[in-house]
Scaffold this motif. Structure first.
Motif, PDB file in Angstrom:
ATOM      1  N   SER A  91     -10.764  -7.730  22.820  1.00  0.00           N
ATOM      2  CA  SER A  91     -10.260  -6.986  23.968  1.00  0.00           C
ATOM      3  C   SER A  91      -8.849  -6.514  23.647  1.00  0.00           C
ATOM      4  O   SER A  91      -8.135  -7.128  22.857  1.00  0.00           O
ATOM      5  CB  SER A  91     -10.252  -7.867  25.221  1.00  0.00           C
ATOM      6  OG  SER A  91      -9.413  -8.992  25.031  1.00  0.00           O
ATOM      7  N   GLY A  92      -8.458  -5.413  24.250  1.00  0.00           N
ATOM      8  CA  GLY A  92      -7.135  -4.858  24.004  1.00  0.00           C
ATOM      9  C   GLY A  92      -7.015  -3.486  24.622  1.00  0.00           C
ATOM     10  O   GLY A  92      -7.994  -2.911  25.116  1.00  0.00           O
ATOM     11  N   HIS A  93      -5.813  -2.939  24.573  1.00  0.00           N
ATOM     12  CA  HIS A  93      -5.556  -1.644  25.196  1.00  0.00           C
ATOM     13  C   HIS A  93      -5.982  -0.507  24.276  1.00  0.00           C
ATOM     14  O   HIS A  93      -5.727  -0.531  23.077  1.00  0.00           O
ATOM     15  CB  HIS A  93      -4.073  -1.505  25.523  1.00  0.00           C
ATOM     16  CG  HIS A  93      -3.715  -0.156  26.072  1.00  0.00           C
ATOM     17  ND1 HIS A  93      -4.085   0.242  27.349  1.00  0.00           N
ATOM     18  CD2 HIS A  93      -3.049   0.899  25.510  1.00  0.00           C
ATOM     19  CE1 HIS A  93      -3.646   1.471  27.561  1.00  0.00           C
ATOM     20  NE2 HIS A  93      -3.015   1.886  26.471  1.00  0.00           N
ATOM     21  N   LEU A  94      -6.617   0.495  24.870  1.00  0.00           N
ATOM     22  CA  LEU A  94      -6.971   1.733  24.172  1.00  0.00           C
ATOM     23  C   LEU A  94      -6.447   2.910  24.978  1.00  0.00           C
ATOM     24  O   LEU A  94      -6.634   2.966  26.196  1.00  0.00           O
ATOM     25  CB  LEU A  94      -8.489   1.880  24.023  1.00  0.00           C
ATOM     26  CG  LEU A  94      -9.223   0.948  23.070  1.00  0.00           C
ATOM     27  CD1 LEU A  94     -10.731   1.162  23.204  1.00  0.00           C
ATOM     28  CD2 LEU A  94      -8.782   1.174  21.629  1.00  0.00           C
ATOM     29  N   THR A  95      -5.802   3.847  24.306  1.00  0.00           N
ATOM     30  CA  THR A  95      -5.434   5.106  24.950  1.00  0.00           C
ATOM     31  C   THR A  95      -6.494   6.131  24.562  1.00  0.00           C
ATOM     32  O   THR A  95      -6.470   6.704  23.469  1.00  0.00           O
ATOM     33  CB  THR A  95      -4.041   5.585  24.500  1.00  0.00           C
ATOM     34  OG1 THR A  95      -3.074   4.578  24.834  1.00  0.00           O
ATOM     35  CG2 THR A  95      -3.665   6.873  25.208  1.00  0.00           C
ATOM     36  N   ILE A 128     -10.840  -3.367  18.587  1.00  0.00           N
ATOM     37  CA  ILE A 128     -10.762  -3.177  20.035  1.00  0.00           C
ATOM     38  C   ILE A 128     -11.852  -2.230  20.528  1.00  0.00           C
ATOM     39  O   ILE A 128     -12.432  -2.434  21.592  1.00  0.00           O
ATOM     40  CB  ILE A 128      -9.360  -2.684  20.424  1.00  0.00           C
ATOM     41  CG1 ILE A 128      -8.324  -3.750  20.046  1.00  0.00           C
ATOM     42  CG2 ILE A 128      -9.276  -2.378  21.907  1.00  0.00           C
ATOM     43  CD1 ILE A 128      -6.889  -3.324  20.239  1.00  0.00           C
ATOM     44  N   LYS A 132     -14.841  -2.933  23.243  1.00  0.00           N
ATOM     45  CA  LYS A 132     -15.211  -2.033  24.343  1.00  0.00           C
ATOM     46  C   LYS A 132     -16.724  -1.804  24.349  1.00  0.00           C
ATOM     47  O   LYS A 132     -17.366  -1.861  25.407  1.00  0.00           O
ATOM     48  CB  LYS A 132     -14.472  -0.703  24.178  1.00  0.00           C
ATOM     49  CG  LYS A 132     -14.984   0.442  25.042  1.00  0.00           C
ATOM     50  CD  LYS A 132     -14.211   1.724  24.734  1.00  0.00           C
ATOM     51  CE  LYS A 132     -14.931   2.963  25.232  1.00  0.00           C
ATOM     52  NZ  LYS A 132     -15.132   2.971  26.686  1.00  0.00           N
TER      53      LYS A 132
END
Length: 315
Positions: A91-95, A128, A132
């Motif tokens: 899990s983690g941030h994606l732009t 990441i 998703k």
């Protein structure tokens, strides 16, 4: 969802496998030949047959020797994919700049690797994205079409299916992707436009560094000066670059070759006075969408650390 006159992709709530649907305009052709004409390789057909996929005509499962008729609807349901053993979903941030059933365009921050390696097995963009997909229950793995160095920021294209990856990779080999980069180089570049055509190869004794060398691979970079500035006494030139080839470290090598290394790029002669990485950003990527064959372009602005390199404009 992507639609076109000849094909569309879809994932319904019951079956999340990637699929394509085609309409037959003219009959009298074998199913195998029809699918080959649509870019489905023999290898993909074999995998579809034996690894959990399906090929249907008007909703009925058919073999590749089936004779098609005008008006038939052909569906190919691709087999589910599993992430490679070396790709741990996280899990983690994606732009996310753009996403559909076929591909995803992500704005990668500087300092993050694109794919896992021995030194960086986790925390990568691919890890990441795999997380998703797992969260969304997509039976897909991560197919990186364009990648960036760890310390380069900007747009990356990822295919959601090996067939889409195949189509995009073929497009890159035949026509190339249209990619625009923004960089800050040291010193004032005198000419407003430069075309650099110099072959690039690996430096003897190094597994990382590249140089311009006669026996290297053909490489072409177009450079346009955007403005010249002075920041804390350091002369910098902001440039836009278009890559016509995609050699490893191409921009970094070519700019050092013309005497203007990227600021922050200590591997290729740049200093670290104002930024802790090479000042390079992929600002635009354009190509033909593999399903619609329509031209698409995606853009993103330079990050804050590069914006801070534009204090005083000279001309």
């Amino acid at each position: 969802m992507i639609h076109s006159l000849t094909a569309m992709s879809k994932r319904d709530e019951l079956d999340l496998r990637f699929s394509l649907v085609f309409k037959v305009d003219e009959g009298g052709i074998l199913l195998r030949e029809f699918l080959h004409a649509k870019g489905i390789s023999k290898r993909t057909l074999t995998a579809t047959k034996y690894d959990g996929g399906d090929i249907r005509v008007n909703g009925i499962e058919r073999n590749v020797r089936h004779l098609l008729h005008s008006g038939d609807e052909v569906s190919i349901i691709f087999p589910p994919e599993e992430p490679s053993p070396g790709l741990l979903p996280e899990s983690g941030h994606l732009t996310i700049v753009y996403e559909d059933e076929a591909l995803i365009i992500v704005n990668k921050p500087a300092g993050q690797s694109t794919i896992p390696s021995r030194d960086h097995p986790t925390g990568t963009m691919a890890n990441i994205v795999a997380g998703k997909f797992a969260k969304e229950r997509l039976p897909a793995t991560v197919h990186v079409v364009t990648r960036l160095d760890k310390d380069t920021s900007g747009l990356i294209c990822i295919a959601k299916n090996r067939h889409i990856h195949h189509l995009l990779s073929e497009q890159m080999m035949k026509f190339g992707f249209h990619r625009q980069y923004i960089a800050f180089v040291e010193g004032y570049v005198e000419k407003d436009q430069i075309s650099i055509v110099q072959p690039i190869g690996r430096k003897d004794g190094s597994i990382i560094e590249r140089i311009v060398r006669e026996d290297g691979q053909f490489a072409r970079t177009e450079v346009e000066v955007l403005h010249r500035s002075e920041v804390d006494g350091l002369h910098l030139t902001k440039i836009g670059l278009i890559l016509h080839t995609g050699r490893t470290h191409q921009i970094r090598v070519h700019m050092r070759w013309v005497g203007h290394p990227l600021h922050g790029d200590d591997l290729y002669g740049g200093s670290h006075g104002l930024i802790g990485r090479q000042a390079l950003h992929c600002a635009m990527i354009g190509f033909l969408h593999p399903l619609t064959n329509e031209k698409v372009e995606f853009r993103c602005d330079i990050p804050l650390d590069m914006k801070l390199l534009t204090n005083t404009e000279i001309n």
